[in-house]
Scaffold this motif. Structure first.
Motif, PDB file in Angstrom:
ATOM      1  N   GLY A   8      -0.392   3.263  -6.730  1.00 42.75           N
ATOM      2  CA  GLY A   8      -0.148   4.134  -7.663  1.00 42.75           C
ATOM      3  C   GLY A   8      -1.145   5.347  -8.202  1.00 42.75           C
ATOM      4  O   GLY A   8      -2.269   5.392  -7.667  1.00 42.75           O
ATOM      5  N   GLY A   9      -0.809   5.929  -9.235  1.00 38.09           N
ATOM      6  CA  GLY A   9      -1.678   7.186  -9.682  1.00 38.09           C
ATOM      7  C   GLY A   9      -0.903   8.273 -10.456  1.00 38.09           C
ATOM      8  O   GLY A   9       0.210   8.061 -10.865  1.00 38.09           O
ATOM      9  N   LEU A  10      -1.502   9.251 -10.715  1.00 41.13           N
ATOM     10  CA  LEU A  10      -0.866  10.213 -11.546  1.00 41.13           C
ATOM     11  C   LEU A  10      -0.320  11.451 -10.604  1.00 41.13           C
ATOM     12  O   LEU A  10      -0.835  11.741  -9.695  1.00 41.13           O
ATOM     13  N   VAL A  11       0.967  11.615 -10.788  1.00 42.87           N
ATOM     14  CA  VAL A  11       1.538  12.801  -9.971  1.00 42.87           C
ATOM     15  C   VAL A  11       2.580  13.781 -10.957  1.00 42.87           C
ATOM     16  O   VAL A  11       2.880  13.239 -12.010  1.00 42.87           O
ATOM     17  N   GLN A  12       2.666  14.930 -10.370  1.00 42.41           N
ATOM     18  CA  GLN A  12       3.504  15.696 -11.273  1.00 42.41           C
ATOM     19  C   GLN A  12       4.782  15.508 -11.041  1.00 42.41           C
ATOM     20  O   GLN A  12       5.322  15.090  -9.808  1.00 42.41           O
ATOM     21  N   PRO A  13       5.750  15.932 -12.009  1.00 45.18           N
ATOM     22  CA  PRO A  13       7.290  15.674 -11.890  1.00 45.18           C
ATOM     23  C   PRO A  13       7.569  16.605 -10.754  1.00 45.18           C
ATOM     24  O   PRO A  13       7.255  17.614 -10.375  1.00 45.18           O
ATOM     25  N   GLY A  14       8.466  15.773  -9.736  1.00 40.48           N
ATOM     26  CA  GLY A  14       9.002  16.435  -8.237  1.00 40.48           C
ATOM     27  C   GLY A  14       7.845  16.017  -7.206  1.00 40.48           C
ATOM     28  O   GLY A  14       8.399  16.156  -6.229  1.00 40.48           O
ATOM     29  N   GLY A  15       6.849  15.328  -7.408  1.00 40.91           N
ATOM     30  CA  GLY A  15       5.963  15.195  -6.502  1.00 40.91           C
ATOM     31  C   GLY A  15       6.314  13.696  -5.763  1.00 40.91           C
ATOM     32  O   GLY A  15       7.616  13.114  -6.212  1.00 40.91           O
ATOM     33  N   SER A  16       5.539  13.152  -5.022  1.00 39.38           N
ATOM     34  CA  SER A  16       5.789  12.080  -4.067  1.00 39.38           C
ATOM     35  C   SER A  16       4.352  10.845  -4.114  1.00 39.38           C
ATOM     36  O   SER A  16       3.320  11.576  -4.345  1.00 39.38           O
ATOM     37  N   LEU A  17       4.830   9.816  -4.230  1.00 41.93           N
ATOM     38  CA  LEU A  17       3.890   8.761  -4.037  1.00 41.93           C
ATOM     39  C   LEU A  17       4.395   7.618  -3.241  1.00 41.93           C
ATOM     40  O   LEU A  17       5.561   7.476  -3.002  1.00 41.93           O
ATOM     41  N   ARG A  18       3.528   7.010  -2.344  1.00 41.35           N
ATOM     42  CA  ARG A  18       3.908   5.906  -1.577  1.00 41.35           C
ATOM     43  C   ARG A  18       3.273   4.645  -1.754  1.00 41.35           C
ATOM     44  O   ARG A  18       1.943   4.606  -1.716  1.00 41.35           O
ATOM     45  N   LEU A  19       3.817   3.566  -2.611  1.00 40.61           N
ATOM     46  CA  LEU A  19       3.334   2.399  -2.879  1.00 40.61           C
ATOM     47  C   LEU A  19       3.342   1.549  -1.544  1.00 40.61           C
ATOM     48  O   LEU A  19       4.293   1.484  -0.667  1.00 40.61           O
ATOM     49  N   ALA A  20       2.333   0.564  -1.273  1.00 40.64           N
ATOM     50  CA  ALA A  20       2.252  -0.450  -0.466  1.00 40.64           C
ATOM     51  C   ALA A  20       2.144  -1.781  -1.346  1.00 40.64           C
ATOM     52  O   ALA A  20       1.598  -2.004  -2.248  1.00 40.64           O
ATOM     53  N   CYS A  21       2.558  -2.862  -0.568  1.00 39.07           N
ATOM     54  CA  CYS A  21       2.573  -4.246  -0.966  1.00 39.07           C
ATOM     55  C   CYS A  21       1.701  -4.892   0.072  1.00 39.07           C
ATOM     56  O   CYS A  21       2.830  -5.115   1.066  1.00 39.07           O
ATOM     57  N   ALA A  22       0.794  -5.509   0.332  1.00 38.28           N
ATOM     58  CA  ALA A  22       0.189  -6.161   1.375  1.00 38.28           C
ATOM     59  C   ALA A  22       0.360  -7.846   0.734  1.00 38.28           C
ATOM     60  O   ALA A  22      -0.247  -8.213  -0.072  1.00 38.28           O
ATOM     61  N   ALA A  23       0.953  -8.552   1.765  1.00 35.29           N
ATOM     62  CA  ALA A  23       1.133 -10.090   1.554  1.00 35.29           C
ATOM     63  C   ALA A  23       0.304 -10.610   2.444  1.00 35.29           C
ATOM     64  O   ALA A  23       0.001 -10.689   3.434  1.00 35.29           O
ATOM     65  N   SER A  24      -0.145 -12.118   1.761  1.00 37.66           N
ATOM     66  CA  SER A  24      -1.182 -12.901   2.255  1.00 37.66           C
ATOM     67  C   SER A  24      -0.711 -14.249   2.012  1.00 37.66           C
ATOM     68  O   SER A  24      -0.363 -14.598   0.768  1.00 37.66           O
ATOM     69  N   GLY A  25      -0.762 -15.387   2.807  1.00 35.71           N
ATOM     70  CA  GLY A  25      -0.221 -16.713   2.394  1.00 35.71           C
ATOM     71  C   GLY A  25       1.246 -16.918   2.464  1.00 35.71           C
ATOM     72  O   GLY A  25       1.577 -17.734   2.013  1.00 35.71           O
ATOM     73  N   LEU A  26       2.085 -15.899   2.743  1.00 35.61           N
ATOM     74  CA  LEU A  26       3.393 -15.960   2.663  1.00 35.61           C
ATOM     75  C   LEU A  26       3.971 -15.707   4.121  1.00 35.61           C
ATOM     76  O   LEU A  26       3.614 -15.054   4.801  1.00 35.61           O
ATOM     77  N   ALA A  27       5.107 -16.450   4.600  1.00 28.04           N
ATOM     78  CA  ALA A  27       5.841 -16.321   5.510  1.00 28.04           C
ATOM     79  C   ALA A  27       6.632 -14.934   5.467  1.00 28.04           C
ATOM     80  O   ALA A  27       7.727 -14.945   5.278  1.00 28.04           O
ATOM     81  N   PHE A  28       5.997 -13.835   5.666  1.00 28.69           N
ATOM     82  CA  PHE A  28       6.216 -12.404   5.135  1.00 28.69           C
ATOM     83  C   PHE A  28       7.519 -12.138   5.770  1.00 28.69           C
ATOM     84  O   PHE A  28       8.696 -11.720   5.318  1.00 28.69           O
ATOM     85  N   SER A  29       7.569 -12.422   7.338  1.00 27.70           N
ATOM     86  CA  SER A  29       8.694 -11.833   8.026  1.00 27.70           C
ATOM     87  C   SER A  29      10.112 -12.575   7.828  1.00 27.70           C
ATOM     88  O   SER A  29      11.133 -12.243   8.340  1.00 27.70           O
ATOM     89  N   ASN A  30       9.773 -13.840   7.074  1.00 20.29           N
ATOM     90  CA  ASN A  30      11.042 -14.479   6.824  1.00 20.29           C
ATOM     91  C   ASN A  30      11.508 -14.421   5.095  1.00 20.29           C
ATOM     92  O   ASN A  30      12.487 -14.908   4.603  1.00 20.29           O
ATOM     93  N   SER A  31      10.759 -13.525   4.502  1.00 20.79           N
ATOM     94  CA  SER A  31      10.671 -13.502   3.112  1.00 20.79           C
ATOM     95  C   SER A  31      11.647 -12.073   2.685  1.00 20.79           C
ATOM     96  O   SER A  31      11.301 -10.837   3.183  1.00 20.79           O
ATOM     97  N   GLY A  32      12.495 -12.239   1.756  1.00 18.37           N
ATOM     98  CA  GLY A  32      13.198 -11.020   1.146  1.00 18.37           C
ATOM     99  C   GLY A  32      12.086 -10.659   0.001  1.00 18.37           C
ATOM    100  O   GLY A  32      11.361 -11.275  -0.414  1.00 18.37           O
TER     101      GLY A  32
END
Length: 123
Positions: A8-32
């Motif tokens: 997350g962060g501050l961006v101007q209108p029309g700009g782009s951001l890429r969020l990431a969500c790192a998982a641990s302790g979860l069967a991630f490859s089986n999870s929606g």
């Protein structure tokens, strides 16, 4: 189970951001997985979701065509690419994980939540 949202962060209108969500302790490859956002005192709003395989995705109408969800099961990480950002996209963004593998739009379908990352769209 821990879900760590970042990017997350501050961006101007029309700009782009890429969020990431790192998982641990979860069967991630089986999870929606899903992304939600919240503006103070409002309910958590659905943004998008992706099934365990990545084959099924769904988006809120307000972000369709601008946001893209993806996942890398080898890295236990989900992403939200946000393009053409608008001031109304300003919110705290949360990632969520389910014990099941589908793509779900309701917050009640998720069992695990990250801490949120703030996105501010402003000139």
């Amino acid at each position: 189970v821990q879900l760590q949202a970042s990017g997350g962060g501050l961006v101007q209108p029309g700009g782009s951001l890429r969020l990431a969500c790192a998982a641990s302790g979860l069967a991630f490859s089986n999870s929606g997985m899903g992304w939600f956002r919240q503006v103070t005192v409002k309910d958590r709003e659905f943004v998008g979701t992706i099934s365990w395989s990545g084959r099924i995705t769904s988006y809120a109408d307000s972000v369709k065509g601008r946001f893209t969800i993806s996942r890398d099961n080898a890295k236990n990480t989900m992403y939200l690419q946000m393009n053409n950002l608008k001031p109304e996209d300003t919110a705290v963004y949360y990632c969520a994980g389910s014990r099941y593998g589908g793509a779900y739009t309701a917050p009640t379908s998720y069992h695990y939540w990250g801490q949120g990352t703030l996105v501010t769209v402003s000139s």
